[in-house]
Design a protein around this motif. Structure first.
Motif, mmCIF file in Angstrom:
data_model
loop_
_atom_site.group_PDB
_atom_site.id
_atom_site.type_symbol
_atom_site.label_atom_id
_atom_site.label_comp_id
_atom_site.label_asym_id
_atom_site.label_seq_id
_atom_site.Cartn_x
_atom_site.Cartn_y
_atom_site.Cartn_z
ATOM 1 N N CYS A 244 0.832 -1.209 0.000
ATOM 2 C CA CYS A 244 0.000 0.000 0.000
ATOM 3 C C CYS A 244 0.866 1.258 0.000
ATOM 4 O O CYS A 244 0.529 2.250 -0.648
ATOM 5 C CB CYS A 244 -0.920 -0.016 1.217
ATOM 6 N N GLN A 245 2.006 1.215 0.691
ATOM 7 C CA GLN A 245 2.883 2.383 0.780
ATOM 8 C C GLN A 245 3.481 2.767 -0.569
ATOM 9 O O GLN A 245 3.816 3.928 -0.794
ATOM 10 C CB GLN A 245 3.994 2.116 1.800
ATOM 11 N N CYS A 449 -4.216 -4.259 4.411
ATOM 12 C CA CYS A 449 -3.210 -3.546 3.618
ATOM 13 C C CYS A 449 -3.085 -2.065 3.977
ATOM 14 O O CYS A 449 -1.984 -1.512 3.941
ATOM 15 C CB CYS A 449 -3.550 -3.649 2.126
ATOM 16 N N CYS A 450 -4.216 -1.460 4.272
ATOM 17 C CA CYS A 450 -4.245 -0.006 4.409
ATOM 18 C C CYS A 450 -3.879 0.415 5.834
ATOM 19 O O CYS A 450 -4.361 -0.170 6.806
ATOM 20 C CB CYS A 450 -5.638 0.492 4.045
ATOM 21 N N GLU A 510 -8.151 11.478 3.756
ATOM 22 C CA GLU A 510 -7.311 11.227 2.590
ATOM 23 C C GLU A 510 -7.755 9.911 1.954
ATOM 24 O O GLU A 510 -8.513 9.138 2.550
ATOM 25 C CB GLU A 510 -5.842 11.125 2.998
ATOM 26 N N LYS A 511 -7.256 9.659 0.762
ATOM 27 C CA LYS A 511 -7.655 8.437 0.055
ATOM 28 C C LYS A 511 -6.449 7.538 -0.163
ATOM 29 O O LYS A 511 -5.388 7.990 -0.562
ATOM 30 C CB LYS A 511 -8.296 8.779 -1.292
ATOM 31 N N TRP A 512 -6.629 6.247 0.115
ATOM 32 C CA TRP A 512 -5.637 5.224 -0.181
ATOM 33 C C TRP A 512 -6.156 4.357 -1.311
ATOM 34 O O TRP A 512 -7.342 4.024 -1.362
ATOM 35 C CB TRP A 512 -5.374 4.336 1.031
ATOM 36 N N VAL A 513 -5.269 3.995 -2.219
ATOM 37 C CA VAL A 513 -5.623 3.113 -3.335
ATOM 38 C C VAL A 513 -4.889 1.798 -3.145
ATOM 39 O O VAL A 513 -3.672 1.773 -2.967
ATOM 40 C CB VAL A 513 -5.236 3.745 -4.691
ATOM 41 N N VAL A 514 -5.621 0.708 -3.154
ATOM 42 C CA VAL A 514 -5.037 -0.629 -3.028
ATOM 43 C C VAL A 514 -5.384 -1.420 -4.280
ATOM 44 O O VAL A 514 -6.553 -1.519 -4.657
ATOM 45 C CB VAL A 514 -5.571 -1.353 -1.773
#
Length: 610
Positions: A244-245, A449-450, A510-514
């Protein structure tokens, strides 16, 4: 970086006045080049071996660049009703190309374009020359008038609000010493070892990037990702958090072999479904981060799957590997009684990896004494002076302005218990923040993951740390510590956090994309915060902590103590509660590997001098 030329896929559409496509030409593999004609006007030329070259005179254009980080952008030629759609571009090169186009066109607009009458009457032979690199004078001249009537940047205004899909600050442009345009954050100079890695990648070699914590491995990996075409590049890591990073997926998900415990025939059968087979066939560059947690058996198995599915007998089926990690950090997880075998012990390792480069220069810490202590601990050495200095650190006063030290723990259950008890001890009712997932069917995947939890509870006085870079220039980076001072008023109350560097600001979602193993992606929108009275050593990888308290009494793995200690930015910001030299361990097989590696590097250096 040559900012005037792209190697990508280009789709050209001719539109009528109603916007209906009259003609479409697709250049699957081409060069899209900025240049000048015989009148010094700017041209966009598309060159392909299979098709006739096309050139377009650029005057009034608009640029749609929302998906630049995915290697996509659209240039609309307003006077010709033509769309030029660029895809599969290396993201950093695409950003530089569009910046060059924007500045050069603004400068040309100030000077004036050649009129149609002059063009018709001219007897000058047609010509095309690559546009010159950007220089500081171009920026100064463009700054006078960015030609709003000539160029429209259709990038949506970036908002820092809950639910925003693109919430990073717009990067400023700068001119580097070689006249290439780069974002301001890229102004960090690469050292010699990092440049060697980049050159090896550009030459198509498979490389293993290693080095101690804080030597810039993750930074370099992001540079490499920005230089490779997205459609053929797959970014993976050994764990979901590490994936994820860097905006990727786990190696298990990409390979399609599940947990990888079956025999080779079963793994090949599992990976032969339509989606995973297509991914394997499309893959030209495979990035694997945190390789230390991949065991040799799994590496050999995936290598054999790659050859079988790609029907290519070359190592890894002809895929270029960019592998990153430190074998002296966290090792593969094994069951009791199993023998630990590291990835470098795999039968296929030596044939798959062409070049191994160890990064030496430490970026995270600046104190030579602390760097020396960490270097000793990394290789399992703990002389008396190291014991004395770390034992003395338990007296360090590292709490300030209400921000307490984060305790690193070896076990997750300890982390959860400490954070729960500390939050409950604060007065008042907790405010709850629920994550918004794009697909609830993938919520468990996002949980693993996030770094953002599905549900986050906060109170005034809660100790928190950032889980995402918000403003690198101001020190608001992944791992920055703070305390919740209050909550904003209004319909959507968000925490106001005071950070250890004195900055106080609202922290919004904020948004995380996996990425999923089937080639899609899911997102989670949540506050980029987590409770920070305690975190696990595993979850701290990749973080830089200003004030950290460490308990090493339950260390059970080689490299675990080093990973914990190397998260600290300085000795002054570190407190070790129960230091015992018996917790400092390095695996003898790994030590032998690095001794051989350095001996080989020294030999190659001597040969280069001769």
């Amino acid at each position: 970086m040559d900012a005037s030329e792209l190697h990508c896929t280009t789709n050209v559409e001719k539109l009528n006045e109603q916007g209906i496509v009259l003609r479409r030409t697709v250049y699957k593999s081409c060069s899209t080049i900025l240049g000048r004609d015989q009148f010094d006007d700017i041209l966009l030329r598309i060159v392909s071996k299979q098709q006739i070259a096309q050139s377009f005179l650029l005057k009034k254009i608009s640029i749609h660049r929302r998906f630049v980080r995915e290697g996509k952008a659209t240039i609309k030629l307003l006077t010709q009703n033509v769309l030029v759609m660029l895809s599969n571009c290396p993201p950093d090169k695409l950003a530089a190309f569009l910046a060059c186009l924007k500045v050069k066109l603004a400068v040309k607009s100030n000077e004036g374009f050649t009129g149609d009458r002059k063009r018709l009457r001219s007897e000058l032979p047609r010509s095309f020359e690559h546009i010159s690199p950007l220089v500081e004078n171009d920026l100064l001249r463009a700054k006078e008038n960015i030609a709003p009537a000539t160029l429209h940047d259709k990038t949506p205004k970036r908002k820092r609000c809950e639910g925003s899909s693109d919430n990073l600050p717009r990067k400023k442009l700068m001119i580097t010493s070689n006249n290439a345009v780069k974002p301001a954050r890229s102004s960090v100079k690469l050292n010699k070892s990092q440049l060697r890695v980049l050159n090896a990648v550009k030459c198509g070699q498979s490389v293993f990037i290693t080095g101690s914590g804080g030597t810039g491995k993750s930074f370099l990996l992001r540079k490499i990702i920005g230089l490779l075409p997205p459609h053929n590049t797959f970014v993976t890591a050994s764990t979901g958090v590490a994936a994820c990073q860097i905006g990727g997926m786990t190696l298990h998900s990409f390979s399609g072999i599940g947990c990888g415990k079956g025999n080779l025939e079963n793994c090949i059968a599992m990976a032969s479904n339509r989606i995973h087979l297509q991914q394997w066939k499309n893959c030209k560059h495979l990035i694997i981060d945190e390789i230390s947690m991949i065991d040799s058996e799994l590496f050999d198995k995936i290598e054999a799957v790659a050859r079988a599915l790609r029907k290519n007998d070359r190592p890894f089926g002809g895929i270029q590997l960019i592998v990153c990690g430190d074998f002296l950090q966290l090792p593969p997880v094994i069951k009791p009684g199993e023998k630990k075998k590291f990835c470098f012990q795999a039968e296929s390792w030596s044939t798959c990896i062409h070049k191994t480069i160890e990064l030496i220069e430490v970026k995270r810490q600046s104190d030579p004494l602390f760097i020396n202590i960490l270097n000793n601990i990394r290789v399992g050495r703990c002389p008396d002076e190291v014991v004395e200095r770390l034992s003395r650190s338990k007296e360090n006063k590292i709490d300030s302005e209400g921000i307490l030290a984060t305790r690193l723990c070896t076990h997750k259950e300890n982390v959860d218990q400490i954070n729960k008890v500390q939050l409950q001890s604060l007065p008042g009712k907790a405010k709850s923040f629920q994550a918004v997932d794009s697909d609830n069917n993938f919520s468990k995947t996002l949980d693993s993951c996030c770094p953002a939890k599905a549900k986050l509870e906060l109170k005034e006085g809660a100790q928190v740390l950032l889980t995402k870079n918000l403003d690198v220039g101001q020190g608001l980076v992944n791992g920055a510590r703070g305390v919740v001072k209050s909550f904003s008023t209004g319909n959507t109350a968000v925490p106001i956090v005071k950070f250890s560097n004195g900055i106080e600001r609202q922290v919004k979602a904020e948004k995380w994309v996996v990425k999923t193993g089937t080639g899609g992606q899911v997102t989670r929108t949540q506050l980029p915060l987590q409770l920070a009275w305690a975190i696990s050593i595993h979850k701290s990888q990749g973080m830089t902590l200003d004030c950290v308290e460490i308990s090493l009494s339950r260390v059970f793995e080689c490299g675990q103590a080093y990973v914990a200690l190397s998260r600290a930015k300085s000795l002054e910001g570190l407190r070790v509660l129960d230091f015992d030299k018996s917790c400092i361990k390095a695996h003898p097989q790994v030590l032998n590997y690095y001794v051989r590696l350095r001996r080989q590097a020294k030999l190659e250096s001597c040969q280069a001098i001769q």
